[in-house]
Write an enzyme that holds these catalytic residues in place. Sequence first.
Site, PDB file in Angstrom:
ATOM      1  CG  ASP A   1      -2.001  -0.966   1.237  1.00  0.00           C
ATOM      2  OD1 ASP A   1      -1.919  -1.906   0.413  1.00  0.00           O
ATOM      3  OD2 ASP A   1      -2.936  -0.846   2.046  1.00  0.00           O
ATOM      4  CG  ASP A   2       0.222   3.825   2.296  1.00  0.00           C
ATOM      5  OD1 ASP A   2      -0.959   3.603   1.967  1.00  0.00           O
ATOM      6  OD2 ASP A   2       0.591   3.949   3.478  1.00  0.00           O
TER       7      ASP A   2
ATOM      8  CG  HIS B   1      -4.487   2.792  -0.590  1.00  0.00           C
ATOM      9  ND1 HIS B   1      -5.407   2.082   0.154  1.00  0.00           N
ATOM     10  CD2 HIS B   1      -3.480   3.129   0.272  1.00  0.00           C
ATOM     11  CE1 HIS B   1      -4.981   1.992   1.410  1.00  0.00           C
ATOM     12  NE2 HIS B   1      -3.825   2.625   1.505  1.00  0.00           N
TER      13      HIS B   1
ATOM     14  CG  HIS C   1      -3.457   6.892   3.145  1.00  0.00           C
ATOM     15  ND1 HIS C   1      -3.622   6.696   4.488  1.00  0.00           N
ATOM     16  CD2 HIS C   1      -3.084   5.683   2.650  1.00  0.00           C
ATOM     17  CE1 HIS C   1      -3.334   5.448   4.811  1.00  0.00           C
ATOM     18  NE2 HIS C   1      -3.008   4.799   3.698  1.00  0.00           N
TER      19      HIS C   1
ATOM     20  CG  HIS D   1       2.225   0.126   4.344  1.00  0.00           C
ATOM     21  ND1 HIS D   1       2.027  -0.722   5.406  1.00  0.00           N
ATOM     22  CD2 HIS D   1       1.074   0.841   4.198  1.00  0.00           C
ATOM     23  CE1 HIS D   1       0.801  -0.530   5.892  1.00  0.00           C
ATOM     24  NE2 HIS D   1       0.212   0.399   5.174  1.00  0.00           N
TER      25      HIS D   1
END
Length: 466
Positions: free
Chosen positions: A202-203, A252, A256, A363
């Site tokens: 993620d991210d 995503h 965030h 991540h």
Amino acid sequence: MQLQALVALLTLLGTAQANERHARLAKRAVTSSVSAGSSSSSASAPPMTTVSSATATTGSSSVGGQGTMSVGTPSTSASSASVAVGTGLVGTSIPPLSQITSGMPSPSTLPPSSTFPAGASAPIKGAPALPTPYSEEVAEWMQELNGFDIPTFSPTADGTCVGDPVAASQAAQRGWWTCGGYTRATDIVACPDKLTWGVSFDDGPGFYSKELLDYLAEKNVTSTFFVVGSRVIERPAVLVEEYMAGHEIAVHTWSHRPLTSLTTEQVVAELGWSRKSIKEVLGVTPTLMRPPFGDIDDRVRAISLAMGMVPVIWTRTPSGATFDTNDWKVPGGVVTGPQSFATFEAILGNATLLDTGFVVLEHDLYPQTVDLAIGYTLPAAMNYNPKLTLEPIGYCNNIPSTNLYRESNQNTSFPYSNSSSGDPSVPSGSGGQGSSGKTGAGALNAVIPLSVVIASGFAIAGSLLM
């Protein structure tokens, strides 16, 4: 381009908000004992005093969303105060120099001092009035919700149970994953085949994603990347490399933020701008999404499905153990590398007890998280006994690769039909053999009316692992 203008205005803000949110949540784990009106920082720091040139007044600010910190708010400019090394800036909330370090509490952010509506006169002679920012595209995306029953839950205070006790008490009715792990049959929470790890990160795209990509290529492993729209625009070449190497790309959000804390229009904007940024770079629109922090309820879930994106969350066992490596806490100094790896080893142990596969949260944003992945978690999984199969989440759920993007999707029931005359159906994951994606019935083959899914009650994610 309009999207480039959006980047100029929002990228730094979005990135800062996301990083602050990560730090705040991480710090909350170690500040739960802080009582209102005090903090560990203020307890250990020397008492603040005023100087003759600046009379201070007492104020307070949130510390990591937990408790308060007494601060001095100067009635004159900061330049009239004096600095004493080791004691902080006198008459302000600035902590001592020794306390400015990784993992320090995050103070409250300051709102704009003034707001200006659309149509306000510009400060430059001859310049046009302020426009209505991005309203046309968001309004267009809002139309995608037509024909879907979007719950009318009010936004939560901050996406956390502690921050909104009232919403937390309604978690079961809301289907709120954050408080209690409530999921619906439309959520992807695992891989159907036992001992299969649905690998994801993620991210990103991050500054260190390339190191991860090189390692994955060396080991012939593909994964699902849940990417943040503002970072897609910052590092488009990295996203292209991920996509062209055969990794799955999913949404995503743009900045965030915890989605349950946003209005319906704001959720639409977060998802819409993120998928638009991906399409601008890759030419395709993902049909999978992951809510930041796993913060999803039936309102956010319905919005995502209406916009053509199936929610994906990491695995949670019936006992409540979540498959979160806590790698994101390492950069903030809250968790050490060995502690994060020990958590992953425990996840692998729990995974062997499940009747299905599993999905883990990791991540690729920070150097520490990438180092943990390529140096420890991935090697441990590939050498684990019993043997694990590592696959991207869409692939392990038998979703043909063509179905993962709107432009190539030939399955009219996936993700969902948008019809006001009947109920949308749970997507079918079969639809034949894609360029990748396994043949045969999968976890997403059941056809269940969405209204039944939303109204039929809740299920703990672990109870779906069967």
